[in-house]
Design an enzyme around this catalytic site. Structure first.
Site, PDB file in Angstrom:
ATOM      1  CB  SER A 140      -1.456  -6.554   4.701  1.00 39.09           C
ATOM      2  OG  SER A 140      -1.524  -7.125   5.990  1.00 39.09           O
ATOM      3  CE1 TYR A 153      -3.811  -1.607   6.680  1.00 36.89           C
ATOM      4  CE2 TYR A 153      -4.029  -3.801   7.635  1.00 36.89           C
ATOM      5  CZ  TYR A 153      -3.258  -2.827   7.022  1.00 36.89           C
ATOM      6  OH  TYR A 153      -1.941  -3.088   6.732  1.00 36.89           O
TER       7      TYR A 153
HETATM    8  N1  LIG Z   1       3.410  -2.765  10.243  1.00 33.85           N
HETATM    9  C1  LIG Z   1       2.628  -3.769   9.968  1.00 33.85           C
HETATM   10  O1  LIG Z   1       2.312  -4.604  10.847  1.00 33.85           O
HETATM   11  C2  LIG Z   1       2.156  -3.978   8.554  1.00 33.85           C
HETATM   12  C3  LIG Z   1       1.760  -5.268   8.150  1.00 33.85           C
HETATM   13  C4  LIG Z   1       1.320  -5.455   6.842  1.00 33.85           C
HETATM   14  C5  LIG Z   1       1.280  -4.394   5.965  1.00 33.85           C
HETATM   15  N2  LIG Z   1       1.666  -3.144   6.373  1.00 33.85           N
HETATM   16  C6  LIG Z   1       1.584  -2.053   5.404  1.00 33.85           C
HETATM   17  O2  LIG Z   1       2.870  -1.511   5.220  1.00 33.85           O
HETATM   18  C7  LIG Z   1       2.758  -0.162   4.757  1.00 33.85           C
HETATM   19  C8  LIG Z   1       3.694   0.711   5.554  1.00 33.85           C
HETATM   20  O3  LIG Z   1       3.262   0.751   6.894  1.00 33.85           O
HETATM   21  P1  LIG Z   1       4.285   0.741   8.131  1.00 33.85           P
HETATM   22  O4  LIG Z   1       4.100  -0.513   8.862  1.00 33.85           O
HETATM   23  O5  LIG Z   1       5.630   1.116   7.675  1.00 33.85           O
HETATM   24  O6  LIG Z   1       3.616   1.883   9.036  1.00 33.85           O
HETATM   25  P2  LIG Z   1       4.100   3.348   9.430  1.00 33.85           P
HETATM   26  O7  LIG Z   1       5.421   3.287  10.121  1.00 33.85           O
HETATM   27  O8  LIG Z   1       2.954   3.955  10.155  1.00 33.85           O
HETATM   28  O9  LIG Z   1       4.314   4.092   8.021  1.00 33.85           O
HETATM   29  C9  LIG Z   1       3.219   4.479   7.222  1.00 33.85           C
HETATM   30  C10 LIG Z   1       3.695   5.448   6.141  1.00 33.85           C
HETATM   31  O10 LIG Z   1       2.548   5.828   5.364  1.00 33.85           O
HETATM   32  C11 LIG Z   1       2.486   7.244   5.304  1.00 33.85           C
HETATM   33  N3  LIG Z   1       1.116   7.733   5.259  1.00 33.85           N
HETATM   34  C12 LIG Z   1       0.071   7.392   6.066  1.00 33.85           C
HETATM   35  N4  LIG Z   1      -1.008   8.140   5.777  1.00 33.85           N
HETATM   36  C13 LIG Z   1      -0.632   8.982   4.770  1.00 33.85           C
HETATM   37  C14 LIG Z   1      -1.277  10.019   4.043  1.00 33.85           C
HETATM   38  N5  LIG Z   1      -2.548  10.385   4.315  1.00 33.85           N
HETATM   39  N6  LIG Z   1      -0.599  10.667   3.083  1.00 33.85           N
HETATM   40  C15 LIG Z   1       0.704  10.355   2.814  1.00 33.85           C
HETATM   41  N7  LIG Z   1       1.374   9.384   3.468  1.00 33.85           N
HETATM   42  C16 LIG Z   1       0.717   8.721   4.432  1.00 33.85           C
HETATM   43  C17 LIG Z   1       3.172   7.724   6.594  1.00 33.85           C
HETATM   44  O11 LIG Z   1       3.715   9.032   6.403  1.00 33.85           O
HETATM   45  P3  LIG Z   1       3.163  10.391   7.087  1.00 33.85           P
HETATM   46  O12 LIG Z   1       2.584  10.050   8.415  1.00 33.85           O
HETATM   47  O13 LIG Z   1       4.389  11.252   7.150  1.00 33.85           O
HETATM   48  O14 LIG Z   1       2.179  10.915   6.104  1.00 33.85           O
HETATM   49  C18 LIG Z   1       4.286   6.703   6.745  1.00 33.85           C
HETATM   50  O15 LIG Z   1       5.414   7.116   5.999  1.00 33.85           O
HETATM   51  C19 LIG Z   1       1.280   0.198   4.889  1.00 33.85           C
HETATM   52  O16 LIG Z   1       0.651   0.108   3.628  1.00 33.85           O
HETATM   53  C20 LIG Z   1       0.736  -0.871   5.828  1.00 33.85           C
HETATM   54  O17 LIG Z   1      -0.634  -1.091   5.635  1.00 33.85           O
HETATM   55  C21 LIG Z   1       2.108  -2.927   7.648  1.00 33.85           C
END
Ligand SMILES: NC(=O)c1ccc[n+]([C@@H]2O[C@H](COP(=O)([O-])OP(=O)(O)OC[C@H]3O[C@@H](n4cnc5c(N)ncnc54)[C@H](OP(=O)(O)O)[C@@H]3O)[C@@H](O)[C@H]2O)c1
Length: 260
Positions: A140, A153
């Site tokens: 991130s 985080y």
């Molecule tokens: N969105 C942002 O602003 C942002 C910015 C920088 C980095 N990121 C990173 O990008 C990545 C993806 O996030 P996103 O933005 O796409 O958010 P998201 O839509 O909430 O997706 C998160 C994914 O992680 C899975 N997950 C969460 N906890 C889990 C667990 N205990 N076991 C298995 N799977 C789990 C969720 O699946 P289930 O709920 O089905 O388990 C979901 O598929 C993350 O690493 C996040 O930190 C996001």
């Protein structure tokens, strides 16, 4: 000969779901992991209808440390060679550390760090024995500085960035690339799941889509980039934090994390 598979964690939503689509479009056979079986099932069906790739899924809670070994055992039993490992699953939690639920913080460390490390360790060995592979770790823009109100985080993402850069260096001689992706705020379920209210950071402007970030990430991985920061503002910010005194950086981050 084992079947080559791309494994994506956190494929049920947001960036991971879009990565599944990008990989399918580029002819990758897929193994998708997340907790929500219904969403994985729906995605699997939709991808198979559109592309001639094999798609399978495994519902797993990656906060359980044993999940990595069980996923690996599944791949061994089915004779699958994971030549592309995408460690995308992750979540955040918005509140002061002292007010947080410690179980949730520790689960976050398990998902964002421990399982990512464990899966990498297991699958890198096979990549090495099979002549190479690719790893994508979703870090991130938060990785570059401390983050009051999301302290654990931000620290997990700093770990992911540093860990990725270090093993990218170690694995060069094994024809294995490791790419740390650093998106800024992105439209997905992240904000809702992290209980981020109206923070200045997440409430701002039009956030880039998960699809946009996924396509950027795929290109970076294909090129074998070690660190790929998404978006010009994030690139500038990650440079600025190196020259602004750290005490000021922490205050700035606190300000943008606060509600207004
Ligand atoms: N969105 C942002 O602003 C942002 C910015 C920088 C980095 N990121 C990173 O990008 C990545 C993806 O996030 P996103 O933005 O796409 O958010 P998201 O839509 O909430 O997706 C998160 C994914 O992680 C899975 N997950 C969460 N906890 C889990 C667990 N205990 N076991 C298995 N799977 C789990 C969720 O699946 P289930 O709920 O089905 O388990 C979901 O598929 C993350 O690493 C996040 O930190 C996001």
């Amino acid at each position: 000969m084992s079947k080559k598979i791309t494994l994506i964690t956190g494929a049920s939503s947001g960036i991971g779901l879009e990565l599944a689509w990008v990989c399918a479009r580029n002819n990758h056979d897929l193994l998708l992991i997340a907790r929500h079986e219904d969403k994985l099932q729906e995605l699997t069906k939709a991808i198979k209808e559109k592309y001639s790739v094999s798609v399978d899924y495994l519902p797993y809670d990656l906060s359980e440390i044993k999940s990595a070994q069980e996923i690996y055992n599944h791949c061994q039993a089915k004779d699958l060679f994971i030549d592309v490992l995408i460690n995308n699953a992750g979540f955040g939690d918005w509140r002061k550390f002292i007010d947080s639920d410690i179980k949730r913080q520790l689960d976050m460390i398990n998902v964002n760090i421990s399982t990512l490390v464990y899966l990498s360790h297991l699958f890198i060995k096979d990549m090495k024995n099979n002549g190479g592979g690719k790893i994508m770790n979703i870090a991130s823009a938060a990785a570059f500085q401390p983050g009051p109100l999301m302290s654990v985080y931000y620290a997990t993402k700093a770990f992911v960035l540093h860990f990725s850069e270090a093993i990218a260096n170690e694995l060069k001689e094994n024809n294995i690339t490791v790419t740390a992706i650093c998106p800024g705020p992105t439209a997905s379920n992240f904000k809702k799941n992290a209980n981020i209210g109206n923070s200045r950071l997440m409430k701002k402007r039009n956030l880039p889509s998960s699809k946009n970030v996924a396509e950027f990430s795929y290109r970076a991985m294909k090129k074998g980039k070690v660190v790929a920061i998404h978006g010009l503002i994030n690139i500038i910010m990650t440079k600025l934090v190196n020259i602004i005194p750290r005490s000021i950086v922490v205050k700035m981050v606190r300000k943008i994390q606060e509600e207004f």
